[in-house]
Write a protein that holds these residues in place. Sequence first.
Motif, short mmCIF file in Angstrom:
data_model
loop_
_atom_site.label_atom_id
_atom_site.label_comp_id
_atom_site.label_asym_id
_atom_site.label_seq_id
_atom_site.Cartn_x
_atom_site.Cartn_y
_atom_site.Cartn_z
N ILE A 55 26.14 32.38 59.62
CA ILE A 55 26.30 33.10 58.35
C ILE A 55 27.79 33.25 58.10
O ILE A 55 28.49 33.91 58.86
CB ILE A 55 25.64 34.49 58.39
N SER A 56 28.31 32.65 57.04
CA SER A 56 29.74 32.74 56.77
C SER A 56 30.04 33.50 55.48
O SER A 56 31.16 33.96 55.29
CB SER A 56 30.36 31.34 56.69
N GLN A 57 29.05 33.65 54.60
CA GLN A 57 29.25 34.39 53.36
C GLN A 57 28.06 35.31 53.13
O GLN A 57 26.91 34.87 53.16
CB GLN A 57 29.41 33.43 52.18
N ALA A 58 28.36 36.60 52.89
CA ALA A 58 27.29 37.59 52.70
C ALA A 58 27.93 38.89 52.20
O ALA A 58 29.14 39.05 52.27
CB ALA A 58 26.55 37.84 54.01
N PRO A 59 27.11 39.84 51.70
CA PRO A 59 27.65 41.15 51.31
C PRO A 59 28.22 41.88 52.53
O PRO A 59 27.78 41.68 53.66
CB PRO A 59 26.42 41.88 50.75
N ALA A 60 29.18 42.76 52.27
CA ALA A 60 29.79 43.54 53.36
C ALA A 60 28.73 44.34 54.11
O ALA A 60 28.80 44.49 55.34
CB ALA A 60 30.85 44.47 52.79
N ALA A 61 27.72 44.85 53.40
CA ALA A 61 26.67 45.63 54.04
C ALA A 61 25.91 44.81 55.08
O ALA A 61 25.46 45.33 56.11
CB ALA A 61 25.70 46.18 52.99
N LEU A 115 37.31 37.80 54.32
CA LEU A 115 38.10 37.52 53.12
C LEU A 115 37.32 37.86 51.87
O LEU A 115 36.07 37.86 51.87
CB LEU A 115 38.48 36.04 53.08
N ASN A 116 38.04 38.11 50.76
CA ASN A 116 37.37 38.32 49.48
C ASN A 116 36.82 36.99 48.97
O ASN A 116 37.02 35.93 49.57
CB ASN A 116 38.33 38.94 48.46
N GLU A 117 36.11 37.03 47.84
CA GLU A 117 35.44 35.82 47.34
C GLU A 117 36.42 34.73 46.96
O GLU A 117 36.10 33.54 47.07
CB GLU A 117 34.56 36.18 46.13
N SER A 118 37.61 35.09 46.52
CA SER A 118 38.60 34.07 46.15
C SER A 118 39.41 33.58 47.35
O SER A 118 40.30 32.75 47.19
CB SER A 118 39.55 34.63 45.08
N LEU A 119 39.10 34.10 48.53
CA LEU A 119 39.70 33.64 49.79
C LEU A 119 41.21 33.80 49.83
O LEU A 119 41.93 33.02 50.47
CB LEU A 119 39.34 32.17 50.06
N ASP A 120 41.73 34.83 49.17
CA ASP A 120 43.18 35.03 49.16
C ASP A 120 43.59 36.42 49.66
O ASP A 120 44.74 36.81 49.51
CB ASP A 120 43.76 34.77 47.77
N GLU A 121 42.63 37.19 50.23
CA GLU A 121 42.95 38.51 50.73
C GLU A 121 42.06 38.84 51.93
O GLU A 121 40.85 38.67 51.87
CB GLU A 121 42.75 39.57 49.64
N VAL A 122 42.69 39.30 53.01
CA VAL A 122 41.94 39.76 54.18
C VAL A 122 41.58 41.22 53.97
O VAL A 122 42.45 42.07 53.80
CB VAL A 122 42.76 39.61 55.47
N LEU A 123 40.29 41.52 53.98
CA LEU A 123 39.82 42.88 53.72
C LEU A 123 39.48 43.65 54.99
O LEU A 123 39.47 44.87 54.98
CB LEU A 123 38.59 42.83 52.80
N ALA A 124 39.18 42.93 56.06
CA ALA A 124 38.85 43.59 57.32
C ALA A 124 38.97 42.57 58.45
O ALA A 124 38.95 41.36 58.21
CB ALA A 124 37.44 44.18 57.28
N PHE A 125 39.07 43.07 59.67
CA PHE A 125 39.12 42.18 60.84
C PHE A 125 38.68 42.96 62.07
O PHE A 125 38.67 44.19 62.08
CB PHE A 125 40.53 41.62 61.05
N HIS A 126 38.34 42.23 63.13
CA HIS A 126 38.10 42.87 64.42
C HIS A 126 38.06 41.82 65.52
O HIS A 126 37.95 40.61 65.26
CB HIS A 126 36.79 43.69 64.43
N GLY A 127 38.15 42.28 66.76
CA GLY A 127 38.05 41.40 67.92
C GLY A 127 37.00 41.89 68.88
O GLY A 127 36.78 43.10 69.01
N ARG A 128 36.31 40.96 69.53
CA ARG A 128 35.23 41.31 70.45
C ARG A 128 35.51 40.64 71.80
O ARG A 128 35.79 39.45 71.86
CB ARG A 128 33.89 40.82 69.91
#
Length: 255
Positions: A55-61, A115-128
């Motif tokens: 899954i690479s694209q989906a709602p944030a929820a 990333l946002n839908e236009s792929l020009d802004e990082v909105l969140a990140f994390h590491g596991r």
Amino acid sequence: MQIVDPEPPTGQQFILRRYLREVFRRAPFGGEAWEACVAAFLATPGVPLLMQNSISQAPAAFFLNLYTTREPTYPPDGEGRWGEGDLRRRLKELGDHWLSQLIVTDATRSWAIYLNESLDEVLAFHGRTLPGPRHTMEDDEADLLEPTLIRHLPIDVAGMRPVRLDHSNIGSPRVVVTDATGRGYELRFIGWRRLRTAAPGDAEIRAIDEIRGRSGRTWFIFDPVDRTTLRKLAVQADSTEWVETSTQQTNLEKR
């Protein structure tokens, strides 16, 4: 030896790292976790970054539910150090906004950016943290230099050479060995984890050995006739099965 690489996934397939570098430069994040995340994504400049997760694209929820149901619960002292706390808060804020997830793995962690839908802004990140023991290339070398022989696989490979390495099916590589008449075997590896190619890649082999390395891992080594061969083809996996290409009879070995 012919090497068959995985096919790229369908749909939106990659983002060039040189473009991603500019996106990272504009991102509003900082600190040790963010620096490690950026370093992992930009480790090989200019090479396409494939989106190979299911899954690479989906709602944030959706990503929030996926994360909270599958990730471990971090203790209060560790929460947020690698972006876990901020990730949950940010994905909750974004709600039904569609995001694109990119993933990459370094030596110790799997990293994800959203990333946002236009792929020009990082909105969140994390590491596991990666599960289980982590082994270096030096560990692999030590395993193969000082192996304990478990057995020779009960197949006659005299006069055969590896002619095809197919790892297009990620997680289940196959190696084909044949002799001058075309008789041979196709071997498939179950529980695959590491692959070490040979040099030269078409050296004649005398046996295929199952060995145990110093690390406790199981390897399958294509042992060349020529003892001066620089590198042996070696596959680190739990078990193997093979098909004799002339009779198509399957012999299945499970540990």
